[in-house]
Write a protein that holds these residues in place. Sequence first.
Motif, PDB file in Angstrom:
ATOM      1  N   PRO A   1      19.413   7.100   1.932  1.00  0.00           N
ATOM      2  CA  PRO A   1      18.141   7.545   3.682  1.00  0.00           C
ATOM      3  C   PRO A   1      19.067   8.124   4.491  1.00  0.00           C
ATOM      4  O   PRO A   1      20.862   7.550   4.192  1.00  0.00           O
ATOM      5  CB  PRO A   1      18.276   6.277   3.306  1.00  0.00           C
ATOM      6  N   GLY A   2      19.028   8.291   5.550  1.00  0.00           N
ATOM      7  CA  GLY A   2      20.406   8.696   6.778  1.00  0.00           C
ATOM      8  C   GLY A   2      20.198   9.728   6.456  1.00  0.00           C
ATOM      9  O   GLY A   2      21.370  10.676   7.621  1.00  0.00           O
ATOM     10  N   ILE A   3      19.980  11.046   5.625  1.00  0.00           N
ATOM     11  CA  ILE A   3      20.434  12.540   5.281  1.00  0.00           C
ATOM     12  C   ILE A   3      19.067  12.875   5.191  1.00  0.00           C
ATOM     13  O   ILE A   3      17.954  13.414   5.095  1.00  0.00           O
ATOM     14  CB  ILE A   3      21.195  12.450   4.182  1.00  0.00           C
TER      15      ILE A   3
ATOM     16  N   THR B   1      30.211   8.048  -2.422  1.00  0.00           N
ATOM     17  CA  THR B   1      29.921   7.079  -1.662  1.00  0.00           C
ATOM     18  C   THR B   1      29.352   6.786  -0.066  1.00  0.00           C
ATOM     19  O   THR B   1      30.349   7.911   0.653  1.00  0.00           O
ATOM     20  CB  THR B   1      31.159   6.068  -1.518  1.00  0.00           C
ATOM     21  N   TYR B   2      28.087   6.375  -0.326  1.00  0.00           N
ATOM     22  CA  TYR B   2      27.216   6.577   1.039  1.00  0.00           C
ATOM     23  C   TYR B   2      27.407   5.846   1.997  1.00  0.00           C
ATOM     24  O   TYR B   2      26.585   4.619   0.929  1.00  0.00           O
ATOM     25  CB  TYR B   2      25.511   7.397   0.471  1.00  0.00           C
TER      26      TYR B   2
ATOM     27  N   ASP C   1      24.619  -0.475   3.935  1.00  0.00           N
ATOM     28  CA  ASP C   1      23.594  -0.618   2.852  1.00  0.00           C
ATOM     29  C   ASP C   1      24.721   0.920   2.332  1.00  0.00           C
ATOM     30  O   ASP C   1      25.053   1.711   2.089  1.00  0.00           O
ATOM     31  CB  ASP C   1      22.864   0.168   2.239  1.00  0.00           C
ATOM     32  N   VAL C   2      25.068   0.953   0.319  1.00  0.00           N
ATOM     33  CA  VAL C   2      26.138   1.412  -0.092  1.00  0.00           C
ATOM     34  C   VAL C   2      25.461   2.102  -1.308  1.00  0.00           C
ATOM     35  O   VAL C   2      24.772   1.980  -2.076  1.00  0.00           O
ATOM     36  CB  VAL C   2      27.694   0.399  -0.822  1.00  0.00           C
TER      37      VAL C   2
ATOM     38  N   ASN D   1      36.739  12.611  -4.239  1.00  0.00           N
ATOM     39  CA  ASN D   1      35.631  11.306  -4.759  1.00  0.00           C
ATOM     40  C   ASN D   1      35.549  11.146  -2.910  1.00  0.00           C
ATOM     41  O   ASN D   1      37.100  10.604  -2.440  1.00  0.00           O
ATOM     42  CB  ASN D   1      36.782  10.491  -5.261  1.00  0.00           C
ATOM     43  N   LEU D   2      34.617  11.076  -2.585  1.00  0.00           N
ATOM     44  CA  LEU D   2      34.574  11.229  -1.319  1.00  0.00           C
ATOM     45  C   LEU D   2      33.919  10.156  -0.643  1.00  0.00           C
ATOM     46  O   LEU D   2      33.116   9.480  -1.204  1.00  0.00           O
ATOM     47  CB  LEU D   2      33.839  12.826  -0.801  1.00  0.00           C
ATOM     48  N   HIS D   3      34.631   9.918   0.710  1.00  0.00           N
ATOM     49  CA  HIS D   3      33.253   8.067   1.111  1.00  0.00           C
ATOM     50  C   HIS D   3      32.712   8.553   3.065  1.00  0.00           C
ATOM     51  O   HIS D   3      33.839   9.103   3.576  1.00  0.00           O
ATOM     52  CB  HIS D   3      34.135   7.338   1.024  1.00  0.00           C
ATOM     53  N   VAL D   4      31.268   9.023   2.902  1.00  0.00           N
ATOM     54  CA  VAL D   4      30.912   9.124   4.166  1.00  0.00           C
ATOM     55  C   VAL D   4      30.037   7.946   4.583  1.00  0.00           C
ATOM     56  O   VAL D   4      29.629   7.039   3.902  1.00  0.00           O
ATOM     57  CB  VAL D   4      30.085  10.148   3.922  1.00  0.00           C
ATOM     58  N   GLU D   5      29.768   7.918   5.968  1.00  0.00           N
ATOM     59  CA  GLU D   5      28.713   7.144   6.480  1.00  0.00           C
ATOM     60  C   GLU D   5      28.268   7.610   6.938  1.00  0.00           C
ATOM     61  O   GLU D   5      28.351   8.384   7.482  1.00  0.00           O
ATOM     62  CB  GLU D   5      29.374   6.309   7.190  1.00  0.00           C
TER      63      GLU D   5
END
Length: 106
Positions: free
Chosen positions: A34-36, A5-6, A12-13, A96-100
Motif C-alpha cells: 500500500p502507498g505506491i 523494506t517498505y 506498517d513494514v 538492501n534498500l529502506h524506503v518510507e
Amino acid sequence: MPKVTYTSADGDVSVLEGNAGDSVMEIAVRNGVPGIVADCGGSLACSTCHVYVREDDLGLLPPLEEMEDDMLDGTTSERRANSRLSCQLTLSAEDNLHVETPESQV
Ligand code: FES
C-alpha cells in the motif's frame, strides 16, 4: 537478490525481495504494497510512486536526473531532501534498500 523494506506512514513494514533490474516501484506493485500507486507504470509521468529513502541508503542510489527532479515538485505529500520516485530506483543484486511511503500519493 535485492531486498527492499517498505515502511508506511502508519508504521506498517513490508520486507520484500525482487530481482536484479527491478525498480523499487515494480517490487511494491507486484506485491501489493500500500502507498505506491504508480499510475503511469514507471514512465516518469505521474509522481504517484513517491518514496522517502532512508538517509543511510541515499548514497546507494543513482543521482537525481532533471526529469525526476521536476516531477518531484508535483508530489501530493511534501517533498523532502530524501524524496525519490521509486520507479527510477533500479536495484542491483546486492541492494538492501529502506524506503518510507508518504501519507498520500494522490
Ligand atoms: Fe509514474 Fe513513477 S510510476 S512517475
